[in-house]
Design a protein around this motif. Structure first.
Motif, PDB file in Angstrom:
ATOM      1  N   UNK A 212       0.852  -1.192   0.000  1.00 39.06           N
ATOM      2  CA  UNK A 212       0.000   0.000   0.000  1.00 39.06           C
ATOM      3  C   UNK A 212       0.876   1.226   0.000  1.00 39.06           C
ATOM      4  N   UNK A 213       0.437   2.290  -0.704  1.00 42.16           N
ATOM      5  CA  UNK A 213       1.164   3.541  -0.578  1.00 42.16           C
ATOM      6  C   UNK A 213       0.199   4.695  -0.549  1.00 42.16           C
ATOM      7  N   UNK A 214       0.701   5.858  -0.340  1.00 41.49           N
ATOM      8  CA  UNK A 214       0.108   7.010   0.309  1.00 41.49           C
ATOM      9  C   UNK A 214      -0.897   6.547   1.323  1.00 41.49           C
TER      10      UNK A 214
ATOM     11  N   UNK B 258       0.338 -11.403   6.560  1.00 40.43           N
ATOM     12  CA  UNK B 258       0.724 -10.947   5.221  1.00 40.43           C
ATOM     13  C   UNK B 258       2.031 -10.154   5.295  1.00 40.43           C
ATOM     14  N   UNK B 259       2.812 -10.240   4.243  1.00 44.14           N
ATOM     15  CA  UNK B 259       4.052  -9.486   4.140  1.00 44.14           C
ATOM     16  C   UNK B 259       3.724  -8.135   3.526  1.00 44.14           C
ATOM     17  N   UNK B 260       3.896  -7.075   4.273  1.00 45.54           N
ATOM     18  CA  UNK B 260       3.413  -5.756   3.873  1.00 45.54           C
ATOM     19  C   UNK B 260       4.552  -4.750   3.730  1.00 45.54           C
ATOM     20  N   UNK B 261       4.548  -4.037   2.636  1.00 44.89           N
ATOM     21  CA  UNK B 261       5.414  -2.870   2.457  1.00 44.89           C
ATOM     22  C   UNK B 261       4.515  -1.666   2.267  1.00 44.89           C
ATOM     23  N   UNK B 262       4.683  -0.691   3.133  1.00 42.26           N
ATOM     24  CA  UNK B 262       3.813   0.472   3.151  1.00 42.26           C
ATOM     25  C   UNK B 262       4.639   1.681   2.724  1.00 42.26           C
ATOM     26  N   UNK B 263       4.359   2.222   1.551  1.00 45.28           N
ATOM     27  CA  UNK B 263       5.140   3.330   1.001  1.00 45.28           C
ATOM     28  C   UNK B 263       4.302   4.607   0.976  1.00 45.28           C
ATOM     29  N   UNK B 264       4.911   5.702   1.374  1.00 43.53           N
ATOM     30  CA  UNK B 264       4.198   6.978   1.430  1.00 43.53           C
ATOM     31  C   UNK B 264       5.113   8.075   0.925  1.00 43.53           C
ATOM     32  N   UNK B 265       4.648   8.872  -0.022  1.00 43.63           N
ATOM     33  CA  UNK B 265       5.473   9.948  -0.571  1.00 43.63           C
ATOM     34  C   UNK B 265       5.633  11.097   0.421  1.00 43.63           C
ATOM     35  N   UNK B 266       4.775  11.156   1.436  1.00 39.50           N
ATOM     36  CA  UNK B 266       4.836  12.228   2.428  1.00 39.50           C
ATOM     37  C   UNK B 266       5.831  11.905   3.532  1.00 39.50           C
TER      38      UNK B 266
ATOM     39  N   UNK C 126       8.601   6.209   4.549  1.00 40.45           N
ATOM     40  CA  UNK C 126       8.095   7.560   4.319  1.00 40.45           C
ATOM     41  C   UNK C 126       9.016   8.283   3.341  1.00 40.45           C
ATOM     42  N   UNK C 127       8.553   9.412   2.822  1.00 44.79           N
ATOM     43  CA  UNK C 127       9.327  10.186   1.832  1.00 44.79           C
ATOM     44  C   UNK C 127       9.764   9.310   0.666  1.00 44.79           C
TER      45      UNK C 127
ATOM     46  N   UNK D 133       9.356  -2.852  -6.198  1.00 46.99           N
ATOM     47  CA  UNK D 133       8.812  -3.725  -5.153  1.00 46.99           C
ATOM     48  C   UNK D 133       7.693  -4.529  -5.792  1.00 46.99           C
ATOM     49  N   UNK D 134       7.906  -5.820  -5.934  1.00 48.11           N
ATOM     50  CA  UNK D 134       6.898  -6.686  -6.564  1.00 48.11           C
ATOM     51  C   UNK D 134       5.897  -7.159  -5.512  1.00 48.11           C
ATOM     52  N   UNK D 135       4.621  -7.238  -5.921  1.00 49.85           N
ATOM     53  CA  UNK D 135       3.577  -7.577  -4.955  1.00 49.85           C
ATOM     54  C   UNK D 135       2.459  -8.374  -5.628  1.00 49.85           C
ATOM     55  N   UNK D 136       1.693  -9.072  -4.804  1.00 50.39           N
ATOM     56  CA  UNK D 136       0.539  -9.811  -5.286  1.00 50.39           C
ATOM     57  C   UNK D 136      -0.718  -8.953  -5.270  1.00 50.39           C
ATOM     58  N   UNK D 137      -0.746  -7.987  -4.347  1.00 55.66           N
ATOM     59  CA  UNK D 137      -1.887  -7.079  -4.243  1.00 55.66           C
ATOM     60  C   UNK D 137      -1.391  -5.662  -4.035  1.00 55.66           C
TER      61      UNK D 137
END
Length: 409
Positions: free
Chosen positions: A9-11, A28-36, A252-253, A276-280
């Protein structure tokens, strides 16, 4: 970025933060990306105050001298109160995110009628004491509240001849002979609908909404609403911590360069040359502007006051709803007010956020009834000056947010 993620998920507005936390808890294996540089996206609370001014290209200066320390402020970008018995509070309790948060009860819930504001009656005793209605109207409204309180969708004996899946709410109002003013504050200040579309829909949903309001009010007494200390930005941060505890990764950023699509399916996200490769993939609609449909705009104006709102019994916090019919509109106008009592403003200061759906080419005039209730206003943040050039307009898409969040949340 090595490995394949189950979910990315991002932003992170509040919704994405909630999902990332829950999915992390479920393995679940989660990568959370946010431009802020902060959590929550448009659901964040901005601090210090200087950053809020910079957000709308206003240069901080002498205007801030009377505002205390900038770090004393946590200003929400989107106003929201939590229903004490609502689904979001239940989710916070279930996930134990409440260990990271402290809440305070909002002190009052009010409704606008004929240029004045009145406390919203939601119990039999308040209905009989309210100045919103005449004597006979009070008795009819009391009977309606008794019916709602006794209503149980699993017990047909409580229906009193009504089919909750077919009988419209308009017919329910006729059954109890309720007048237009009572219908207005019942549908908009108790059931928390933004328009009158609900009137011709089955009554079950509306009755359950009113029951939720009453049950939430009974929980703490002053109002049915809760608010987190230090602002709504604490909610996405709480779920971010939950995700991190269960192995989630937050960045973040982190600028998003591309959504990677192969054979018509999203397979990853490219950022700073890495994929970053993901299933969802779940994201805020602002990252996919070509895939959302704009259906309207909302206006939000952040007002800084040095006094409580008049005729609210000097409440440190409150919600005021202006029903659409009271100001000849198609949708309601909302005022959400909080203060230093919630650690979101300097001592003696109040933050009032006015919001509504834009219906004309002059949105500043649409919110004038609400702005008049707040006078005198020390500062207006989030709209350009002069006042007539209201600039804080937000697009509404099918994935985006209404002007004010409450209802079942």
């Amino acid at each position: 970025v090595g490995g394949v993620l189950h979910f990315c998920a991002w932003i992170c507005s509040l919704q994405e933060c909630i999902l990332s936390g829950i999915m992390s808890v479920n393995g679940k294996k989660v990568l959370h990306m946010d431009r802020n540089s902060y959590y929550g996206g448009e659901s964040a609370s901005i601090t210090p105050l200087e950053d809020l001014y910079k957000r709308w290209h206003r240069v901080p200066g002498p205007i801030l001298e009377s505002m205390g320390r900038g770090r004393d402020w946590n200003v929400d970008l989107i106003p929201k109160f939590l229903m004490a018995c609502g689904q979001l509070v239940k989710m916070l309790l279930y996930t134990e995110v409440t260990r990271y948060l402290d809440f305070k009860v909002i002190e009052g819930s009010f409704v606008y009628k004929g240029g004045k504001i009145y406390k919203v009656p939601s119990t039999e005793a308040e209905a009989l004491a309210s100045s919103l209605m005449g004597l006979f109207e009070k008795r009819r409204f009391r009977k309606f509240l008794v019916y709602v309180a006794n209503f149980d969708e699993n017990d047909a004996r409580t229906f009193e001849g009504v089919d909750p899946k077919r009988t419209t709410m308009r017919d329910i109002y006729k059954k109890f002979d309720l007048g237009q003013d009572v219908i207005d504050f019942t549908g908009h200040a108790l059931a928390l609908y933004r328009t009158d579309d609900y009137l011709d829909q089955p009554c079950q949903e509306t009755i359950n909404r009113i029951k939720l309001y009453s049950e939430s009010l009974a929980r703490y007494g002053k109002s049915p609403y809760l608010y987190p200390l230090y602002g709504l930005g604490e909610l996405p941060q709480g779920f971010a911590r939950l995700s991190a505890i269960y192995g989630g990764t937050y960045m973040l950023n982190k600028p998003i360069e591309e959504i990677v699509i192969e054979n018509g399916k999203v397979v990853g996200v490219k950022s700073e040359g890495e994929i970053a490769r993901c299933k969802q993939l779940i994201c805020d609609p602002s990252y996919i502007p070509d895939r959302v449909k704009k259906v309207g705009e909302v206006i939000r104006v952040i007002c800084i006051l040095n006094h409580p709102i008049k005729n609210t019994n000097d409440a440190n916090s409150c919600q005021i709803i202006i029903p659409q019919n009271q100001v000849n509109r198609k949708s309601d106008i909302y005022i959400c007010m909080i203060s230093s009592a919630h650690n979101v403003a300097a001592q003696g200061k109040y933050i009032a956020i006015v919001s509504t759906t834009v219906e004309t080419s002059e949105p500043d005039k649409e919110i004038k009834p609400a702005m008049d209730l707040l006078e005198p206003i020390e500062q207006k943040v989030g709209m350009d000056f002069p006042f007539q050039t209201a600039a804080l307009l937000f697009p509404i898409s099918f994935l985006s947010h209404p002007p004010f969040f409450n209802g079942n949340c």
